[in-house]
Design an enzyme around this catalytic site. Structure first.
Site, mmCIF file in Angstrom:
data_model
loop_
_atom_site.group_PDB
_atom_site.id
_atom_site.type_symbol
_atom_site.label_atom_id
_atom_site.label_comp_id
_atom_site.label_asym_id
_atom_site.label_seq_id
_atom_site.Cartn_x
_atom_site.Cartn_y
_atom_site.Cartn_z
ATOM 1 C CG HIS A 84 1.052 30.270 7.506
ATOM 2 N ND1 HIS A 84 1.791 29.655 8.481
ATOM 3 C CD2 HIS A 84 -0.243 30.009 7.777
ATOM 4 C CE1 HIS A 84 0.965 29.035 9.298
ATOM 5 N NE2 HIS A 84 -0.269 29.233 8.901
ATOM 6 C CG ASP A 100 -7.882 32.739 6.486
ATOM 7 O OD1 ASP A 100 -8.783 31.982 6.844
ATOM 8 O OD2 ASP A 100 -6.975 33.134 7.249
HETATM 9 N N1 CMC Z 1 0.807 41.158 2.229
HETATM 10 C C1 CMC Z 1 1.861 41.936 1.995
HETATM 11 N N2 CMC Z 1 3.047 41.778 2.620
HETATM 12 C C2 CMC Z 1 3.147 40.797 3.499
HETATM 13 C C3 CMC Z 1 2.088 39.930 3.792
HETATM 14 C C4 CMC Z 1 0.898 40.134 3.103
HETATM 15 N N3 CMC Z 1 -0.161 39.363 3.324
HETATM 16 N N4 CMC Z 1 2.484 39.026 4.701
HETATM 17 C C5 CMC Z 1 3.747 39.318 5.009
HETATM 18 N N5 CMC Z 1 4.153 40.384 4.276
HETATM 19 C C6 CMC Z 1 5.449 41.001 4.298
HETATM 20 C C7 CMC Z 1 5.551 41.985 5.452
HETATM 21 O O1 CMC Z 1 5.103 43.267 5.115
HETATM 22 C C8 CMC Z 1 7.016 41.941 5.743
HETATM 23 O O2 CMC Z 1 7.687 42.714 4.765
HETATM 24 P P1 CMC Z 1 8.961 43.622 5.171
HETATM 25 O O3 CMC Z 1 9.980 42.639 5.691
HETATM 26 O O4 CMC Z 1 9.321 44.279 3.887
HETATM 27 O O5 CMC Z 1 8.464 44.554 6.234
HETATM 28 C C9 CMC Z 1 7.390 40.488 5.467
HETATM 29 O O6 CMC Z 1 6.423 40.002 4.561
HETATM 30 C C10 CMC Z 1 7.370 39.634 6.717
HETATM 31 O O7 CMC Z 1 6.160 39.876 7.429
HETATM 32 P P2 CMC Z 1 5.907 39.374 8.910
HETATM 33 O O8 CMC Z 1 4.666 40.009 9.435
HETATM 34 O O9 CMC Z 1 7.140 39.492 9.717
HETATM 35 O O10 CMC Z 1 5.711 37.841 8.657
HETATM 36 P P3 CMC Z 1 4.952 36.872 9.603
HETATM 37 O O11 CMC Z 1 5.559 35.554 9.460
HETATM 38 O O12 CMC Z 1 4.844 37.391 10.970
HETATM 39 O O13 CMC Z 1 3.503 36.970 8.916
HETATM 40 C C11 CMC Z 1 1.213 36.834 8.772
HETATM 41 C C12 CMC Z 1 2.519 36.073 8.998
HETATM 42 C C13 CMC Z 1 0.123 35.816 8.563
HETATM 43 C C14 CMC Z 1 0.898 37.683 9.995
HETATM 44 C C15 CMC Z 1 1.342 37.748 7.523
HETATM 45 O O14 CMC Z 1 1.726 36.993 6.417
HETATM 46 C C16 CMC Z 1 0.075 38.521 7.229
HETATM 47 O O15 CMC Z 1 -0.170 39.570 7.824
HETATM 48 N N6 CMC Z 1 -0.788 38.017 6.295
HETATM 49 C C17 CMC Z 1 -2.051 38.638 6.020
HETATM 50 C C18 CMC Z 1 -3.112 38.194 7.021
HETATM 51 C C19 CMC Z 1 -3.519 36.768 6.811
HETATM 52 O O16 CMC Z 1 -3.766 36.322 5.697
HETATM 53 N N7 CMC Z 1 -3.656 36.029 7.918
HETATM 54 C C20 CMC Z 1 -4.055 34.620 7.894
HETATM 55 C C21 CMC Z 1 -2.912 33.783 8.329
HETATM 56 S S1 CMC Z 1 -2.997 32.055 7.974
HETATM 57 C C22 CMC Z 1 -4.519 31.401 8.457
HETATM 58 C C23 CMC Z 1 -5.033 31.899 9.748
HETATM 59 O O17 CMC Z 1 -4.355 31.854 10.759
HETATM 60 O O18 CMC Z 1 -6.158 32.373 9.739
#
Ligand code: CMC
Length: 380
Positions: free
Chosen positions: A265, A316
């Site tokens: 998140h 989710d």
């Molecule tokens: N699976 C694997 N690695 C992950 C994930 C994940 N779900 N989420 C973050 N990471 C890793 C990412 O690859 C990155 O690693 P590195 O630094 O080695 O490249 C690191 O964590 C930071 O990722 P980020 O994208 O910069 O982090 P963020 O704060 O922008 O991410 C997020 C938030 C929700 C986009 C991300 O966690 C994600 O893609 N999650 C999967 C999709 C998901 O479940 N979305 C629902 C979000 S919450 C409820 C909603 O809004 O619906």
């Protein structure tokens, strides 16, 4: 790097991470504790003790309703469920290949063409529009789900949660299934400046109307990094198939640097209270339906993600198996998020209109400058 780029670079926040982009009285997400409050009320209390109708009223009006206010509000929701004839005709033209999120994005916009308060952004008109949208989005889904047959006719004795389940599955839910849907609707209802709510506020900030703002929000919610994640989670669980395949599947995906949907998140790095709540209900639902497989698989993935990546499940993740056990079609998972978040989105549109300032940030220009203009025949 040009001088301008150097000057601004320390002020660029990619993805607006950590930026306080405005003020709101609607919802507080506590970054450090993972706590969540709607208008000051703890999500634990609301999800256990309130109905979705009460929570929607709270979000829209800013206070919990008394008995009469709740009864009037719920009655208005029930009366608003039927779709205008023009919209029902429009739905018959939607291609069967379209997904329900695409249908909703267009149908909500279509509802705007017919709305009796079209042309007014004042607070009473916005509240009436919000009530109609909360009531009619489930009716849109029902019409789409059962096309070309007629959907079940709305039963005024059913709560919003029970009616939603009935309209989509065609079956009257048992009390526990209704409770799970109610809780899910409450948990999904609001989460401050997430991508879709922010999209709605950006649209509303140009003094555009409620339906335009909600159409923007639906488009934003659809993506798998936001609302599309619940659907993607269930597809993943089905693809894994069983606990015996879990380790290889998750490790392979992580090795390929792919994301595991339903984890992580932007704000809640230490865990999401909403996930803890829906997890309990997903487990209990599995026990009641004598189908424990999805909870067992999900909790194994949760454990692995914590160990391997230090990531926690978001709302989710366990919602996906809960919806599956409720007998809901997977492609309706994200539309169900819409059925709930419409309450929060509408509250934000109203708040934006009440204290409007156009949302218009800057970007740091990183392209070239002062290029010589070549006549077309001289270009390579
Ligand atoms: N699976 C694997 N690695 C992950 C994930 C994940 N779900 N989420 C973050 N990471 C890793 C990412 O690859 C990155 O690693 P590195 O630094 O080695 O490249 C690191 O964590 C930071 O990722 P980020 O994208 O910069 O982090 P963020 O704060 O922008 O991410 C997020 C938030 C929700 C986009 C991300 O966690 C994600 O893609 N999650 C999967 C999709 C998901 O479940 N979305 C629902 C979000 S919450 C409820 C909603 O809004 O619906």
């Amino acid at each position: 790097m040009s001088e301008v780029r150097k000057e601004g670079a320390d002020r660029v926040y990619h993805g607006l991470e950590g930026i306080l982009a405005g003020e709101s009285e609607i919802c507080d997400v506590e970054e450090t504790t993972g706590g969540l409050f709607y208008r000051g009320y703890r999500i634990e209390d609301l999800s256990e003790r309130a109905s979705f109708e009460e929570v929607a009223y709270l979000l829209l009006m800013g206070k919990l309703p008394n008995r009469k206010e709740l009864s009037d509000f719920s009655g208005e929701l029930v009366r608003s469920r039927p779709l205008p004839e023009t919209v029902r005709r429009f739905l018959k033209t939607v291609p069967t290949s379209a997904g329900p999120m695409d249908m909703l994005r267009t149908a909500v916009s279509f509802l705007g063409l017919n709305d009796p308060d079209r042309g007014s952004n004042d607070r009473p008109a916005n509240l009436r529009k919000a009530i109609r949208l909360i009531a009619q989005i489930p009716s849109l889904l029902a019409a789409f789900r059962h096309a070309p047959e007629e959907p079940p006719s709305s039963d005024p004795s059913l709560s919003h949660a029970a009616s939603l389940l009935y309209l989509i599955t065609g079956k009257r839910p048992d009390p526990f299934s209704e409770k799970v849907m109610e809780i899910s609707l409450i948990l999904y209802a609001e989460h401050e400046f997430n991508a879709s709510t922010f999209a709605a506020r950006v649209t509303a900030s140009s003094l555009s109307d409620m339906h335009s703002a909600i159409t923007s929000a639906i488009g934003s919610l659809k993506g798998p990094l936001h609302g599309g994640a619940n659907e993607a989670v269930m597809k993943m669980l089905l693809e894994i198939g069983g606990i015996e395949n879990e380790e290889r599947y998750i490790r392979d995906r992580l090795a390929r640097k792919e994301r595991i949907m339903g984890f992580g998140h932007r704000v809640l790095k230490g865990g999401d209270i909403r996930s803890d709540i829906i997890k309990r209900y997903s487990k209990e639902l599995g026990e009641k339906k004598n189908d424990r497989k999805w909870f067992a698989l999900s909790s194994r993935i949760e454990e692995r993600m914590r160990q391997e990546k230090g990531l926690h499940p978001n709302l989710d993740f366990y919602s996906a198996s809960a919806y599956y056990l409720l007998g809901l079609p997977i492609e309706f998972d994200t539309p169900l998020f819409v059925c709930s978040r419409i309450a929060g989105w509408s509250a934000h549109v109203i708040e934006q209109h009440d204290h409007n300032r156009l949302i218009r940030p800057r970007c740091l220009y990183t392209g070239p400058r002062e290029l010589p203009y070549l006549p077309i025949e001289a270009r390579p």
